[in-house]
Design a protein around this motif. Structure first.
Motif, PDB file in Angstrom:
ATOM      1  N   MET A 148       0.851  -1.185   0.000  1.00  0.00           N
ATOM      2  CA  MET A 148       0.000   0.000   0.000  1.00  0.00           C
ATOM      3  C   MET A 148       0.888   1.237   0.000  1.00  0.00           C
ATOM      4  SD  MET A 148      -2.890   1.324   2.726  1.00  0.00           S
ATOM      5  CE  MET A 148      -4.103   0.069   2.321  1.00  0.00           C
ATOM      6  N   ASP A 149       0.854   2.026  -1.081  1.00  0.00           N
ATOM      7  CA  ASP A 149       1.713   3.201  -1.152  1.00  0.00           C
ATOM      8  C   ASP A 149       1.106   4.372  -0.383  1.00  0.00           C
ATOM      9  OD1 ASP A 149      -0.249   4.376  -2.757  1.00  0.00           O
ATOM     10  OD2 ASP A 149       0.808   3.979  -4.622  1.00  0.00           O
ATOM     11  N   GLY A 150       1.831   5.497  -0.372  1.00  0.00           N
ATOM     12  CA  GLY A 150       1.387   6.644   0.398  1.00  0.00           C
ATOM     13  C   GLY A 150       0.120   7.279  -0.129  1.00  0.00           C
ATOM     14  N   PHE A 151      -0.071   7.275  -1.444  1.00  0.00           N
ATOM     15  CA  PHE A 151      -1.273   7.862  -2.019  1.00  0.00           C
ATOM     16  C   PHE A 151      -2.528   7.142  -1.521  1.00  0.00           C
ATOM     17  CE2 PHE A 151       2.004   8.796  -5.263  1.00  0.00           C
ATOM     18  CZ  PHE A 151       1.852  10.171  -5.366  1.00  0.00           C
ATOM     19  N   ARG A 152      -2.500   5.825  -1.602  1.00  0.00           N
ATOM     20  CA  ARG A 152      -3.664   5.041  -1.170  1.00  0.00           C
ATOM     21  C   ARG A 152      -3.875   5.165   0.338  1.00  0.00           C
ATOM     22  NH1 ARG A 152      -6.486   0.044  -3.086  1.00  0.00           N
ATOM     23  NH2 ARG A 152      -7.461  -0.841  -1.256  1.00  0.00           N
ATOM     24  N   MET A 153      -2.796   5.169   1.103  1.00  0.00           N
ATOM     25  CA  MET A 153      -2.913   5.319   2.558  1.00  0.00           C
ATOM     26  C   MET A 153      -3.577   6.645   2.907  1.00  0.00           C
ATOM     27  SD  MET A 153       0.152   5.770   5.337  1.00  0.00           S
ATOM     28  CE  MET A 153       0.629   7.295   4.506  1.00  0.00           C
ATOM     29  N   GLY A 173      10.742  11.343  -3.165  1.00  0.00           N
ATOM     30  CA  GLY A 173      11.670  11.533  -4.268  1.00  0.00           C
ATOM     31  C   GLY A 173      10.969  11.732  -5.596  1.00  0.00           C
ATOM     32  N   LEU A 174       9.635  11.599  -5.628  1.00  0.00           N
ATOM     33  CA  LEU A 174       8.874  11.815  -6.856  1.00  0.00           C
ATOM     34  C   LEU A 174       8.837  13.297  -7.187  1.00  0.00           C
ATOM     35  CD1 LEU A 174       5.799   9.470  -6.214  1.00  0.00           C
ATOM     36  CD2 LEU A 174       7.802   8.981  -7.632  1.00  0.00           C
ATOM     37  N   ASP A 175       8.754  13.628  -8.474  1.00  0.00           N
ATOM     38  CA  ASP A 175       8.692  15.033  -8.865  1.00  0.00           C
ATOM     39  C   ASP A 175       7.289  15.581  -8.615  1.00  0.00           C
ATOM     40  OD1 ASP A 175       7.066  14.993 -11.580  1.00  0.00           O
ATOM     41  OD2 ASP A 175       8.488  13.331 -11.671  1.00  0.00           O
ATOM     42  N   ARG A 176       7.195  16.900  -8.508  1.00  0.00           N
ATOM     43  CA  ARG A 176       5.928  17.537  -8.142  1.00  0.00           C
ATOM     44  C   ARG A 176       4.815  17.252  -9.145  1.00  0.00           C
ATOM     45  NH1 ARG A 176       6.064  21.204  -3.758  1.00  0.00           N
ATOM     46  NH2 ARG A 176       8.010  20.777  -2.638  1.00  0.00           N
ATOM     47  N   GLY A 183      -2.876  12.728  -7.526  1.00  0.00           N
ATOM     48  CA  GLY A 183      -4.013  13.150  -6.717  1.00  0.00           C
ATOM     49  C   GLY A 183      -3.745  13.408  -5.250  1.00  0.00           C
ATOM     50  N   LEU A 184      -2.511  13.750  -4.887  1.00  0.00           N
ATOM     51  CA  LEU A 184      -2.257  14.090  -3.485  1.00  0.00           C
ATOM     52  C   LEU A 184      -3.020  15.368  -3.139  1.00  0.00           C
ATOM     53  CD1 LEU A 184      -0.434  13.294  -0.977  1.00  0.00           C
ATOM     54  CD2 LEU A 184       1.023  15.185  -1.693  1.00  0.00           C
TER      55      LEU A 184
END
Length: 211
Positions: A148-153, A173-176, A183-184
Motif C-alpha cells: 500500500m503506497d502513500g497515495f492510497r494510505m 523523491g517523486l517530482d511535483r 491526486g495528493l
C-alpha cells in the motif's frame, strides 16, 4: 465456519488488499510459522499464487489486530494517574520503506528538543495499523512504497471521519508533477529527498500546533 487456506482472490484482484506471510508476521509481531498456522486454521484468510506463495487479505489481518486490541483493553489494569509532563509529549508517525531512512528520521527528531515520540512504519498498510494503535498527532510519509503506497494510505485516512483531520506531511523523491497527477491533496506540505530537515522541523512544529 473456518475459511480454506487457499481461497480464490476477489475479482478484480487488487494487490494492495493483500500482504505476504512475512509482512503479516511483521505487522502482527509473530513468527512466520504462527502466521502459517493461523492461515491453515482459518484465523487469517489467504490464497495461494501460481508460484506457491500465499497472499493474506489485509481485512483479516486488520480484524485480528482489532480483536487483539479489544482483548488487551478488556484485561488491562486501570490507567495510572498521568504524569504532569506526559501531556507535552507528541506522537509522530514516520512512514518509509527504507529502514536507514526511518533511523535517520528518529535520530534527527531526537535532536530537535521537541519531546517527540517517534513511531515508525514500513508501508501504508502498517501505518494504518499503527494509527489505530497509537493515535499519532502527525504523519510524515513517503509516497512510493511497496504494497500500500502513500497515495492510497492518505486517501484511506481522508475517507475515515476519525482520521480525516490528521496533520500530514509528505517527503518524497517523486517530482511535483507526478505527485499532483496522482491526486495528493493540495493542502498537504511536500518536501523532496534528500530530506531538508531544517524545513521539515518547521513544518512538523506547524503541523503539531494544528493537531
Amino acid at each position: 465456519m473456518k475459511n480454506s487456506p487457499d481461497l480464490q482472490p476477489a475479482a478484480p484482484y487488487n494487490a494492495a488488499d493483500y500482504c505476504s506471510t512475512k509482512e503479516a508476521a511483521a505487522v502482527l509481531g509473530v513468527s512466520h510459522r504462527t502466521v502459517q498456522l493461523w492461515v491453515e486454521s482459518g484465523t487469517l484468510q489467504a490464497w495461494r499464487t501460481a508460484g506457491g506463495h500465499r497472499r493474506i487479505t489485509l481485512e483479516s489481518v486488520n480484524r485480528l489486530v482489532e480483536g487483539r486490541r479489544i482483548a488487551i483493553a478488556a484485561h488491562a489494569p486501570p490507567p495510572a494517574a498521568p504524569v504532569a509532563s506526559a501531556s507535552s509529549t507528541r506522537r509522530v508517525l514516520v512512514v518509509d520503506d527504507d529502514p536507514l531512512m526511518l533511523r535517520l528520521y528518529e535520530l534527527e527528531m531526537a535532536g530537535w528538543g521537541m519531546d517527540l515520540n517517534v513511531v515508525k512504519a514500513n508501508n501504508g498498510f502498517e501505518a494504518l495499523i499503527r494509527i489505530g494503535e497509537e493515535r499519532p498527532d502527525l504523519l510524515v510519509s513517503d509516497l512510493n512504497m511497496p504494497g500500500m503506497d502513500g497515495f492510497r494510505m492518505i486517501r484511506t485516512l481522508r475517507e475515515d471521519s476519525g482520521s480525516a483531520g490528521m496533520s500530514m506531511i509528505v517527503v518524497s523523491g517523486l517530482d511535483r508533477a507526478t505527485i499532483k497527477a496522482m491526486g495528493l491533496p493540495a493542502d498537504i506540505p511536500v518536501f523532496p529527498k534528500p530530506v531538508p530537515f531544517g524545513e521539515l522541523r518547521a513544518a512538523v512544529e506547524h503541523g503539531l500546533a494544528r493537531a
